[in-house]
Write an enzyme that holds these catalytic residues in place. Structure first.
Site, PDB file in Angstrom:
ATOM      1  N   SER A 223       0.843  -1.192   0.000  1.00  0.00           N
ATOM      2  CA  SER A 223       0.000   0.000   0.000  1.00  0.00           C
ATOM      3  C   SER A 223       0.877   1.241   0.000  1.00  0.00           C
ATOM      4  O   SER A 223       1.762   1.391   0.842  1.00  0.00           O
ATOM      5  CB  SER A 223      -0.911  -0.012   1.230  1.00  0.00           C
ATOM      6  OG  SER A 223      -1.651   1.185   1.301  1.00  0.00           O
ATOM      7  N   GLY A 225      -0.513   4.440  -0.059  1.00  0.00           N
ATOM      8  CA  GLY A 225      -1.334   5.583   0.308  1.00  0.00           C
ATOM      9  C   GLY A 225      -1.976   6.220  -0.912  1.00  0.00           C
ATOM     10  O   GLY A 225      -2.514   5.537  -1.783  1.00  0.00           O
ATOM     11  N   ALA A 226      -1.894   7.547  -0.998  1.00  0.00           N
ATOM     12  CA  ALA A 226      -2.499   8.276  -2.110  1.00  0.00           C
ATOM     13  C   ALA A 226      -1.863   7.923  -3.450  1.00  0.00           C
ATOM     14  O   ALA A 226      -2.453   8.154  -4.511  1.00  0.00           O
ATOM     15  CB  ALA A 226      -2.397   9.771  -1.862  1.00  0.00           C
ATOM     16  N   GLY A 228      -1.312   4.947  -4.433  1.00  0.00           N
ATOM     17  CA  GLY A 228      -1.886   3.711  -4.929  1.00  0.00           C
ATOM     18  C   GLY A 228      -1.307   2.470  -4.291  1.00  0.00           C
ATOM     19  O   GLY A 228      -1.098   2.417  -3.077  1.00  0.00           O
ATOM     20  N   ASP A 255      -8.499  -1.863   4.345  1.00  0.00           N
ATOM     21  CA  ASP A 255      -9.326  -3.063   4.483  1.00  0.00           C
ATOM     22  C   ASP A 255     -10.193  -3.259   3.243  1.00  0.00           C
ATOM     23  O   ASP A 255     -10.415  -4.390   2.797  1.00  0.00           O
ATOM     24  CB  ASP A 255     -10.215  -2.958   5.720  1.00  0.00           C
ATOM     25  CG  ASP A 255      -9.424  -2.665   6.979  1.00  0.00           C
ATOM     26  OD1 ASP A 255      -8.272  -3.128   7.071  1.00  0.00           O
ATOM     27  OD2 ASP A 255      -9.953  -1.968   7.865  1.00  0.00           O
TER      28      ASP A 255
END
Length: 312
Positions: A223, A225-226, A228, A255
């Site tokens: 992950s 974050g913003a 992707g 999640d």
């Protein structure tokens, strides 16, 4: 293929979610409440899967003193409940989002799992989890459950259900990785901690992801974050960037991504399609105050806006 999934949340919580334009330490801060939800990482995953039409069973621990909100949620959603009730209260997590999208968490303590509780859980869970196509293990360890005990349980579980999806952090992440689950979803910072070094460039992240794969983990999803998410498996490496959306709350976005990944894998979609779907589900989650998919056409439109590229 029965396409059944179980999610395990050992340390669930009631999420008290609010919006505060800017948190001022030492001052009285006025917060707009956006929701109080019976939650926990595996429960959030289950909600997404149920909305996508997948039969889900949930398990883990619940505190006896305040279990009603969870029991009501499972009943309303038609989710099969195999949670073990223990003495005490399920914890409350306060999650405050500021105007810049930054989320600050205040995670309170909750029930303590006794040795007898844990022994019962291990025996019971290993007797029924093997019947599922996939098992998702998410979240932190409750008080009373040691990392060593968790590693042992995960290892035994993998011998019964090879397709374990694992999403955790801190000591639970380290302990769970030792069992070499089928798919893991750390964020970039968690991967850096595991690797013991900074990962400034994408090639460094990919190198660390392959190091995890060398331990027997088939799928590594990072992950970002913003920015992707990155998916590394035997077929290749892909980066998916979500479309720009108005952020309401980032709570449950990770999640939601896990739910999308599980759905795509269950449907035997390609890695590209699955990552596009999972990224769209996560983007949809941040545009609303609660986890779930209520508008399938909206999800399809979001998928079309995801930028997905193989990493060269």
């Amino acid at each position: 293929m029965s396409r059944r999934v179980a999610t395990i949340t050992l340390n669930p919580a009631y999420d008290l979610v609010g919006f505060c334009p800017e948190i001022e330490r030492g001052e009285v801060n006025l917060v707009k409440t956006t929701g109080l939800h019976a939650a926990g990482k595996g429960i959030n995953v289950a909600k997404v899967l149920k909305d996508l039409g997948i039969d889900v069973t949930v398990g883990g621990f619940l505190g006896k003193d305040n279990q009603d909100g969870f029991q009501q949620l499972f009943s309303e959603l038609g989710i099969a409940n195999r949670f073990q009730v223990v003495q005490g209260r399920t914890r409350i997590n306060v999650k405050l989002t500021e105007k810049d999208g930054e989320v600050t968490d205040f995670n309170f303590s909750g029930f303590e799992v006794t040795p007898a509780d844990w022994e019962r859980f291990v025996t019971d869970s290993l007797s029924w989890l093997g019947q599922f196509d996939m098992v998702c293990v998410s979240g932190s360890l409750p008080s009373g459950v040691s990392p060593e005990a968790f590693t042992d349980w995960m290892t035994r579980l993998r011998s019964q259900c090879p397709c374990i999806i694992f999403d955790s952090s801190r000591e639970a992440l380290v302990a769970g990785l030792k069992a070499a689950p089928w798919l893991v979803k750390p964020n970039r910072r968690e991967l850096e901690i595991w690797a013991g070094r900074k990962l400034p460039e994408m090639k460094d992240v990919i190198e660390a992801a392959h190091a995890l794969r060398e331990q027997g983990i088939a799928h590594v999803v990072i992950s970002l974050g913003a920015e992707g998410a990155l998916w590394v498996n035997a077929s290749g490496e892909w980066i998916a960037k979500p479309p720009s959306v108005d952020v309401v709350s980032t709570v449950g976005a990770g999640d939601s991504m896990v739910g999308g990944l599980i759905y795509g894998l269950l449907m035997r979609e390609s890695s590209e399609h699955t990552l596009r779907l999972a990224t769209a589900v996560a983007a949809l989650a941040v545009s609303q105050s609660n986890v779930g998919i209520t508008d399938r056409p909206q999800l399809a439109a979001m998928m079309a806006r995801v930028d997905l590229q193989p990493f060269n």
